[in-house]
Design an enzyme around this catalytic site. Sequence first.
Site, mmCIF file in Angstrom:
data_model
loop_
_atom_site.group_PDB
_atom_site.id
_atom_site.type_symbol
_atom_site.label_atom_id
_atom_site.label_comp_id
_atom_site.label_asym_id
_atom_site.label_seq_id
_atom_site.Cartn_x
_atom_site.Cartn_y
_atom_site.Cartn_z
ATOM 1 C CD GLU A 42 10.952 -25.984 -18.194
ATOM 2 O OE1 GLU A 42 11.259 -24.786 -18.383
ATOM 3 O OE2 GLU A 42 10.741 -26.450 -17.055
ATOM 4 N NE ARG A 46 6.333 -29.643 -13.001
ATOM 5 C CZ ARG A 46 6.134 -28.351 -13.016
ATOM 6 N NH1 ARG A 46 4.916 -27.881 -12.821
ATOM 7 N NH2 ARG A 46 7.115 -27.523 -13.207
ATOM 8 C CE LYS A 130 12.128 -23.424 -13.599
ATOM 9 N NZ LYS A 130 11.165 -24.097 -14.477
HETATM 10 C C1 3PG Z 1 7.723 -24.159 -13.955
HETATM 11 O O1 3PG Z 1 7.968 -25.336 -13.692
HETATM 12 O O2 3PG Z 1 8.552 -23.455 -14.518
HETATM 13 C C2 3PG Z 1 6.460 -23.575 -13.477
HETATM 14 O O3 3PG Z 1 5.601 -24.537 -13.004
HETATM 15 C C3 3PG Z 1 5.782 -22.683 -14.453
HETATM 16 O O4 3PG Z 1 5.108 -21.767 -13.686
HETATM 17 P P1 3PG Z 1 3.643 -21.242 -14.030
HETATM 18 O O5 3PG Z 1 2.756 -22.453 -14.119
HETATM 19 O O6 3PG Z 1 3.296 -20.313 -12.882
HETATM 20 O O7 3PG Z 1 3.734 -20.511 -15.348
#
Ligand code: 3PG
Length: 212
Positions: A42, A46, A130
């Site tokens: 994914e 950002r 999600k």
């Molecule tokens: C996301 O956008 O799904 C999160 O930023 C992922 O979370 P993590 O960095 O705590 O794994």
Amino acid sequence: MNTTLLEQLKSFGVVPVVVLEHVQDAAPLAKALEEGGLPVAEVTFRTKAARESISAMKQACPDMLVGAGTILKVSQVDEAINAGAQFIVTPAFDAEITKYCLEHNIPILPGTSTPTDVQAAYKLGVDVVKFFPAEQAGGLAMIKAIAAPYNMMTFMPTGGIGPKNMKDYLAYEKILCVGGSWMVKKEWIEQRDFAKIAEETKKAVALLKEVR
Ligand code: 3PG
């Protein structure tokens, strides 16, 4: 969501959540994930490099399943799809983005963190969401509580998931897959340590095999 994509996400079990600042890191990162046994990502919108990174990953690894995350507005859906993204992920529930994707047959995992969000997704006919930020929003216990009334729903939790807790999530039948950035840490990408990323990805796959 179409069954092929659902089956793919389920069989991968883990979706690396990628933040890329520089497009030149996209191809080696894709190859490292593939080498590690997780040809899926994914790619989060950002950074300015997100769109081109998706194209570069698909070019380097055509069989890889690449989605776009952190989609915050409808215009980014088209940007992501035109770049080669095969599914869309939003951090929060957004009815406009979700409807747009459904109307255009674009697979979407809308973000949820409460029963209210899940109800809104259900109302639009979505059955995979999600769950974000998973650990901070109540973790597996919260998902189990929400899944009691919403037993048609499956979840992709992300946020705070890693080697210590991924198996607990994956052992629960309503979890399609988990997402996380622990195998694609920012510092390793900055150092262009793709061997480390492949190694950590292999460890994630080994853990996955213990539970699925
Ligand atoms: C996301 O956008 O799904 C999160 O930023 C992922 O979370 P993590 O960095 O705590 O794994």
